[in-house]
Design a protein around this motif. Structure first.
Motif, PDB file in Angstrom:
ATOM      1  N   ALA A   1      -3.572   1.937   4.473  1.00  0.00           N
ATOM      2  CA  ALA A   1      -2.178   1.540   4.709  1.00  0.00           C
ATOM      3  C   ALA A   1      -2.059   0.754   6.015  1.00  0.00           C
ATOM      4  O   ALA A   1      -1.310  -0.224   6.095  1.00  0.00           O
ATOM      5  CB  ALA A   1      -1.266   2.765   4.719  1.00  0.00           C
ATOM      6  N   ALA A   2      -2.797   1.162   7.037  1.00  0.00           N
ATOM      7  CA  ALA A   2      -2.799   0.433   8.311  1.00  0.00           C
ATOM      8  C   ALA A   2      -3.387  -0.964   8.108  1.00  0.00           C
ATOM      9  O   ALA A   2      -2.871  -1.943   8.655  1.00  0.00           O
ATOM     10  CB  ALA A   2      -3.594   1.204   9.364  1.00  0.00           C
ATOM     11  N   GLY A   3      -4.444  -1.054   7.317  1.00  0.00           N
ATOM     12  CA  GLY A   3      -5.028  -2.359   6.997  1.00  0.00           C
ATOM     13  C   GLY A   3      -4.037  -3.258   6.278  1.00  0.00           C
ATOM     14  O   GLY A   3      -3.955  -4.459   6.544  1.00  0.00           O
TER      15      GLY A   3
ATOM     16  N   PRO B   1       2.500  -7.675   7.742  1.00  0.00           N
ATOM     17  CA  PRO B   1       3.253  -6.915   8.734  1.00  0.00           C
ATOM     18  C   PRO B   1       4.775  -6.910   8.522  1.00  0.00           C
ATOM     19  O   PRO B   1       5.447  -5.979   8.936  1.00  0.00           O
ATOM     20  CB  PRO B   1       2.894  -7.586  10.055  1.00  0.00           C
ATOM     21  CG  PRO B   1       2.414  -8.937   9.691  1.00  0.00           C
ATOM     22  CD  PRO B   1       1.826  -8.819   8.313  1.00  0.00           C
ATOM     23  N   SER B   2       5.301  -7.915   7.875  1.00  0.00           N
ATOM     24  CA  SER B   2       6.754  -7.969   7.693  1.00  0.00           C
ATOM     25  C   SER B   2       7.212  -7.432   6.336  1.00  0.00           C
ATOM     26  O   SER B   2       8.405  -7.391   6.061  1.00  0.00           O
ATOM     27  CB  SER B   2       7.252  -9.403   7.877  1.00  0.00           C
ATOM     28  OG  SER B   2       6.611 -10.253   6.956  1.00  0.00           O
TER      29      SER B   2
ATOM     30  N   ILE C   1       4.284   4.600   6.613  1.00  0.00           N
ATOM     31  CA  ILE C   1       5.078   5.736   7.092  1.00  0.00           C
ATOM     32  C   ILE C   1       4.830   6.964   6.225  1.00  0.00           C
ATOM     33  O   ILE C   1       4.640   8.077   6.730  1.00  0.00           O
ATOM     34  CB  ILE C   1       6.587   5.379   7.124  1.00  0.00           C
ATOM     35  CG1 ILE C   1       6.852   4.331   8.207  1.00  0.00           C
ATOM     36  CG2 ILE C   1       7.447   6.624   7.354  1.00  0.00           C
ATOM     37  CD1 ILE C   1       8.232   3.700   8.142  1.00  0.00           C
ATOM     38  N   GLN C   2       4.800   6.770   4.919  1.00  0.00           N
ATOM     39  CA  GLN C   2       4.573   7.885   3.994  1.00  0.00           C
ATOM     40  C   GLN C   2       3.187   8.505   4.191  1.00  0.00           C
ATOM     41  O   GLN C   2       3.033   9.725   4.103  1.00  0.00           O
ATOM     42  CB  GLN C   2       4.747   7.430   2.533  1.00  0.00           C
ATOM     43  CG  GLN C   2       6.182   7.126   2.164  1.00  0.00           C
ATOM     44  CD  GLN C   2       7.106   8.311   2.375  1.00  0.00           C
ATOM     45  OE1 GLN C   2       6.794   9.440   2.020  1.00  0.00           O
ATOM     46  NE2 GLN C   2       8.242   8.056   3.002  1.00  0.00           N
ATOM     47  N   GLU C   3       2.185   7.690   4.450  1.00  0.00           N
ATOM     48  CA  GLU C   3       0.833   8.213   4.680  1.00  0.00           C
ATOM     49  C   GLU C   3       0.785   9.053   5.955  1.00  0.00           C
ATOM     50  O   GLU C   3       0.133  10.097   5.993  1.00  0.00           O
ATOM     51  CB  GLU C   3      -0.195   7.077   4.737  1.00  0.00           C
ATOM     52  CG  GLU C   3      -0.449   6.415   3.401  1.00  0.00           C
ATOM     53  CD  GLU C   3      -0.909   7.384   2.317  1.00  0.00           C
ATOM     54  OE1 GLU C   3      -1.653   8.344   2.616  1.00  0.00           O
ATOM     55  OE2 GLU C   3      -0.525   7.169   1.147  1.00  0.00           O
TER      56      GLU C   3
ATOM     57  N   VAL D   1       5.186  -2.262   2.401  1.00  0.00           N
ATOM     58  CA  VAL D   1       3.906  -1.914   3.026  1.00  0.00           C
ATOM     59  C   VAL D   1       4.156  -0.977   4.208  1.00  0.00           C
ATOM     60  O   VAL D   1       3.462   0.024   4.380  1.00  0.00           O
ATOM     61  CB  VAL D   1       3.155  -3.187   3.475  1.00  0.00           C
ATOM     62  CG1 VAL D   1       1.965  -2.857   4.349  1.00  0.00           C
ATOM     63  CG2 VAL D   1       2.724  -3.990   2.267  1.00  0.00           C
ATOM     64  N   ARG D   2       5.165  -1.295   4.983  1.00  0.00           N
ATOM     65  CA  ARG D   2       5.524  -0.445   6.120  1.00  0.00           C
ATOM     66  C   ARG D   2       5.906   0.956   5.645  1.00  0.00           C
ATOM     67  O   ARG D   2       5.509   1.955   6.236  1.00  0.00           O
ATOM     68  CB  ARG D   2       6.680  -1.088   6.894  1.00  0.00           C
ATOM     69  CG  ARG D   2       7.105  -0.318   8.108  1.00  0.00           C
ATOM     70  CD  ARG D   2       8.301  -1.012   8.775  1.00  0.00           C
ATOM     71  NE  ARG D   2       8.811  -0.247   9.877  1.00  0.00           N
ATOM     72  CZ  ARG D   2       8.340  -0.261  11.102  1.00  0.00           C
ATOM     73  NH1 ARG D   2       7.318  -1.033  11.391  1.00  0.00           N
ATOM     74  NH2 ARG D   2       8.865   0.488  12.048  1.00  0.00           N
TER      75      ARG D   2
END
Length: 143
Positions: A57-59, A65-66, A75-77, A70-71
């Protein structure tokens, strides 16, 4: 808390995921040593358990990034990781002490403003020099 964590580490996610010495040097230039160290230590706490999904998820945050979806996955992870590890919640809470985080985020923002101002100022000075040089050349040619 997961949202606050993401807000806090988001500016340096690429450097955290890469994790190299060169990435750390670049992050220090971007946010300052103290801010980088705090964010790095928080990331290490989050990644101290087996967390492949979190790293993925960070990858994805680096790639898009926008993208709000994905964000949200990121957050969920983090939220899942915190729910599975109550001890981790306590450790992370110490990192996420409101005053400490606010001070670091303010420091981070101030550093970015100063950097942008100095970069803009340098560019403006260069443009001014070029204009003065051009004007000087025109005067010499007219003589």
């Amino acid at each position: 808390m997961a949202q606050k964590i993401v807000d806090f580490i988001e500016p340096v996610i690429p450097y955290l995921v890469i994790g190299s010495k060169k990435a750390a040097e670049e992050a220090c230039k971007k946010v300052g040593f103290g801010v980088w160290e705090t964010k790095r230590k928080l990331w290490e706490k989050l990644c101290s358990t087996e967390c492949t999904e979190l790293k993925e998820a960070a990858g994805d945050m680096i790639v898009a990034p926008s993208d709000m979806d994905v964000r949200q996955v990121f957050i969920q992870e983090i939220l899942k990781l915190l729910e599975k590890n109550p001890d981790l919640v306590k450790e992370v809470s110490s990192f996420m002490d409101y005053k400490t985080v606010q001070n670091l985020m303010t420091e981070d923002s101030s550093a970015m403003i100063i950097k942008q101002t100095s970069e803009h100022g340098s560019k403006q000075t260069l443009i001014d020099r070029i204009q003065v040089f051009d004007e000087f050349n025109r005067l010499l040619e007219a003589s």
